[in-house]
Design a protein around this motif. Structure first.
Motif: not given
Ligand code: GLA
Length: 384
Positions: A115, A118, A134-137, A245
């Protein structure tokens, strides 16, 4: 017709000439001879690109199949303690299921594995914005990472065993990353029962690079139960704690006395329910290996009691992500229709620490023009 002649005819795509003289009549075939690397068609991408698969074999009954889509390991046959080979990685017999979407089964991951918080980082005064997939990442190179492109491949000669070299040029700006990156990974299957992965990359602009392989292992055989009874040892006294996250806080935390402690061999399932992570619960954490960066030494050893198979991971990388297949939910089924459920397999992704590009205290992932990125990971097998 001798066995060898039959083999030569059957292997129409065989790349090494079948030039050895036939066995004299009445003589048993030499047990030492492993067939040459084989190349076969494996399907076509949605864009119409041909995908090929290479089959490597060794003298001890091991077989590794690697396709050009994602430079992906699709199958790995390893003998158990009775000498019976079984496939120990999740994968498929054609490219279609991979195109339909699987979570990185066996793939080469890049340009940056794991990851990036952001999806953003600053390098040489410029801020880069990558996909948040991947969500915010940003995860595993973005929307179309190295796992979703067709690599070029060629059989290469190697004193260590049968080898295939996969190459890919990632153009400047691809998935938001700076610079043209020329990446290569050589898969070598040795007669010491090792699958060796040698990664090399060069760039024409400074860029982060963190290549890894995302094979999902089940040493009892893919599709056979869960990996909770596999016994794991990870040669790490510290790990990188993460937020909700899964982005590292930047600290290194000792594993001693925690559910993350695999310094002594422990069943994966022994403490898994207590792992502090957002559901689905399980391990998805990066370990700081107890060794110097660049030193190709033992990172992990996994033993499967019923088959007797043992896998050792050796790497030049400073970290390893232990992922216990938490997101597998049975939606994806194997060749025989068996669902790959939660904990059907584990991954040991050798790597630089996640989000290194945003943590100055982590070993750097920046590759500069004129430098050569070189890392090696070995998956070595035995049975006892
Ligand atoms: C890596 C990540 C996991 C997950 C898997 C794929 O191991 O760390 O969180 O994304 O890939 O599902």
């Amino acid at each position: 017709m001798t066995h060898r002649l039959a083999l030569c005819i059957a292997m129409a795509f065989t790349l090494t000439a079948c030039s050895a003289p036939p066995e004299p009549p009445g003589q048993p075939a030499s047990p030492a001879a492993a067939p040459a690397v084989q190349k076969s068609a494996f399907g076509t991408t949605k864009e119409g690109e041909a995908v090929e698969i290479y089959t490597l074999t060794n003298r001890n009954g091991m077989t590794a199949k690697v396709m050009t889509y994602g430079a992906t390991l699709t199958e790995l046959l390893v003998p158990d303690r009775t000498g019976t080979p079984g496939n120990v990685v999740l994968g498929f017999d054609s490219v279609e299921p991979y195109l339909a979407g699987v979570p990185y089964f066996g793939s080469t991951i890049g340009r940056v594995g794991n990851r990036i918080a952001k999806g953003t980082f600053t390098l040489n005064g410029r801020t880069y914005k990558l996909a948040a997939n991947n969500g915010p990442n940003h995860l595993h190179g973005g929307l179309k990472g190295f796992d979703k492109v067709v690599w070029k491949a060629e059989v290469v000669s190697s004193s260590g065993g049968q080898a295939v070299r996969f190459t890919y040029r990632s153009p400047d700006g691809e998935e938001g990353y700076p610079g043209n990156l020329d990446a290569a990974v050589v898969y070598t299957l040795t007669d010491a029962n090792e699958l060796r992965l040698d990664y090399v990359a060069t760039t024409d602009k400074a860029t982060p690079v963190n290549l890894t392989n995302h094979s999902y292992f089940n040493l009892a055989g893919e599709g056979v139960g869960t990996i909770l009874d596999h016994v794991m040892m990870i040669a790490a006294d510290e790990m990188t704690p993460v937020d909700d996250s899964l982005i590292p806080t930047g600290k290194l935390a000792p594993v001693k006395g925690t559910v993350f402690d695999f310094t002594t061999p422990t069943a994966i399932g022994a403490r898994i329910a207590k792992v502090p992570i957002a559901p689905p619960v399980g391990y998805d954490h990066n370990y700081v290996l107890r060794k110097a960066d660049g030193d190709l030494t033992l990172a992990a050893r996994v033993t499967e009691p019923t088959s007797g198979r043992v896998m050792e991971v050796r790497t030049s990388e400073p970290g390893i992500q232990f992922y216990s297949g938490n997101f597998l939910d049975g939606t994806i089924k194997n060749r025989k229709g068996v669902p790959y459920g939660k904990h059907a397999a584990f991954c040991l992704e050798t790597q630089h620490h996640p989000d290194s590009v945003n943590h100055a205290n982590f070993p750097s992932t920046i590759l500069e023009p004129g430098q050569t990125y070189k890392t090696t990971t070995v998956y070595a097998f035995a049975a006892k």
